[in-house]
Motif scaffolding. Structure first.
Motif, mmCIF file in Angstrom:
data_model
loop_
_atom_site.group_PDB
_atom_site.id
_atom_site.type_symbol
_atom_site.label_atom_id
_atom_site.label_comp_id
_atom_site.label_asym_id
_atom_site.label_seq_id
_atom_site.Cartn_x
_atom_site.Cartn_y
_atom_site.Cartn_z
ATOM 1 N N LYS A 186 0.844 -1.194 0.000
ATOM 2 C CA LYS A 186 0.000 0.000 0.000
ATOM 3 C C LYS A 186 0.883 1.248 0.000
ATOM 4 N N SER A 187 0.574 2.160 -0.923
ATOM 5 C CA SER A 187 1.388 3.383 -1.011
ATOM 6 C C SER A 187 0.653 4.467 -1.774
ATOM 7 N N ALA A 188 0.645 5.664 -1.222
ATOM 8 C CA ALA A 188 0.179 6.872 -1.923
ATOM 9 C C ALA A 188 -1.098 6.663 -2.728
ATOM 10 N N GLY A 189 -2.143 6.145 -2.081
ATOM 11 C CA GLY A 189 -3.431 6.042 -2.740
ATOM 12 C C GLY A 189 -3.610 4.838 -3.630
ATOM 13 N N GLN A 190 -2.680 3.903 -3.618
ATOM 14 C CA GLN A 190 -2.837 2.716 -4.443
ATOM 15 C C GLN A 190 -2.475 1.459 -3.654
ATOM 16 N N GLU A 191 -2.879 0.309 -4.211
ATOM 17 C CA GLU A 191 -2.551 -0.975 -3.609
ATOM 18 C C GLU A 191 -2.091 -1.915 -4.709
ATOM 19 N N VAL A 192 -0.925 -2.519 -4.498
ATOM 20 C CA VAL A 192 -0.373 -3.478 -5.454
ATOM 21 C C VAL A 192 -0.519 -4.869 -4.850
ATOM 22 N N GLU A 193 -1.104 -5.792 -5.615
ATOM 23 C CA GLU A 193 -1.269 -7.171 -5.152
ATOM 24 C C GLU A 193 -0.439 -8.103 -6.021
ATOM 25 N N VAL A 194 0.347 -8.966 -5.371
ATOM 26 C CA VAL A 194 1.190 -9.911 -6.103
ATOM 27 C C VAL A 194 1.142 -11.254 -5.384
ATOM 28 N N LEU A 195 1.561 -12.296 -6.118
ATOM 29 C CA LEU A 195 1.706 -13.617 -5.519
ATOM 30 C C LEU A 195 3.187 -13.947 -5.342
#
Length: 390
Positions: free
Chosen positions: A246-255
């Motif tokens: 989670k960073s600066a208004g976004q969310e990155v999802e990875v496996l």
């Protein structure tokens, strides 16, 4: 200088007819970097002339040196007030052309700060670890081997500088309530291996916040600034356990993948660049799946994806600045973070763009000299402030 043309006063100085007050006034005029071109023009004119009667010669240099040094004295650091280093320049100047002794008078003033400025060295491996219990550890001063062991947490530092967490015996409750934070200052970077095996490289002026122990359902970290991730692939009985940044208004999802997130608050975009695998980026009700060689950019609630050279985006991790048609403001933000300096633009910034690779292992002046070679920009270092002019 308000009532005297600098050219006339320059000619008067060359003929050894200036008073001490006039010399000081002339020096004051040329201490302005914006007047450097005027000085160069006057010197070129004098070099093209034959020495005229009354022009300065080597006999006058000691007296002129004292006058010049007296004017420069307030600007010089205590260790540099001796006239000996300056005296060494006089014979070479006089031998080259007695008519241009003003190179030492005005030219010396223009460039004294550069010659006498203390070198500013590049950043290095340093960070601050704040444990979930409030204890703070300065990681740059810790040696290889075990750093700390308490409350079922063992934190070690490898010979290569990685920080390794062993939290295998931490209870599930700690995962829900306790968080650790690693923060790098301006001029610092750090590499950490989280308890799941994920490797994280933190760039300068960045921080990562993560649970004292990940839960069995998901792995979530919070980022400010920039970090490169190599996420470990781990599973439970239900399948792969996702990893979220989670960073600066976004969310990155990875496996399990390799990617970079750049979320500095002073940059125009929040950027996520993928090198390997696949990631989902969510922001402002939008979702984008990015592939290797692609980058998502979030600005003002709009999320876009474009193709990039992914290796260029992580050049910082490999010890380089990489600029591709970057404006001077972008270049100086990167330099400011790595060398821990304040940047001040004097006058409107140049509209030229910059491209190329510069090693981050160079000292600051070497980096600035490389940029000055373009002819588009000039720099003056004053303490830990870098002044930028065209």
């Amino acid at each position: 200088m308000s009532h005297t043309d600098p050219k006339d006063l320059f000619e008067k100085f060359i003929r050894n007819q200036c008073s001490e007050a006039e010399i000081a006034a002339l020096l004051h005029f040329f201490e302005d970097p914006a007047q450097e071109e005027v000085l160069r023009h006057l010197l070129d004119e004098q070099l093209a002339k034959e020495p005229a009667p009354g022009m300065l010669n080597g006999i006058d240099l000691d007296q002129k040196e004292k006058i010049i040094l007296a004017h420069l004295q307030p600007a010089l650091p205590p260790a540099s007030t001796s006239s000996k280093p300056i005296r060494k320049l006089w014979p070479a100047i006089a031998a080259a052309a007695a008519a241009v002794v003003f190179v030492v008078a005005a030219g010396l003033y223009l460039h004294t700060q550069r010659r006498l400025e203390s070198p500013i060295f590049p950043g290095g491996s340093m960070a601050r670890l704040t444990l979930y219990n409030g204890k703070i550890i300065l990681l740059d001063s810790s040696k290889s081997g075990q750093v700390i062991k308490e409350d079922n947490i063992t934190i070690g530092k490898t010979k290569t500088g990685q920080l390794v967490f062993d939290l295998s015996t931490v209870q599930e409750e700690a995962a829900r309530t306790g968080y650790n934070t690693i923060t790098t200052p301006a001029g610092g970077q750090y590499q950490v291996v989280l308890q799941d095996g994920t490797q994280v490289w933190l760039n300068a002026a960045s921080s990562i916040r993560f649970p004292a122990a990940f839960s069995s359902a998901s792995r979530v970290v919070e980022l400010q600034g920039e970090a490169y991730f190599e996420v470990a692939k781990i599973s439970n009985t239900k399948g792969r356990i996702p990893f979220f940044v989670k960073s600066a208004g976004q969310e990155v999802e990875v496996l399990g993948t390799h990617f970079d997130v750049d979320s500095y608050s002073d940059e125009p975009f929040t950027k996520t660049t993928l090198l390997e695998g696949s990631v989902s980026v969510k922001a402002a009700g939008q979702q984008r799946i990015i592939k290797p060689g692609e980058q998502s950019r979030l600005k003002s609630g709009v999320l876009n994806v474009l193709a990039v050279n992914a290796e260029d985006e992580i050049a910082w991790k490999n010890g380089n600045f990489q600029f591709n048609e970057a404006d001077i403001q972008t270049v100086m933000r990167a330099i400011s973070r790595w060398y821990n300096v304040t940047v001040v633009f004097e006058g409107p910034p140049t509209q030229e763009t910059f491209g190329g690779t510069i090693s981050r292992s160079k000292n600051l002046r070497e980096v600035l000299n490389s940029l000055e070679e373009t002819g588009a920009v000039k720099f003056l270092i004053d303490g830990r402030t870098v002044k930028v002019t065209q």
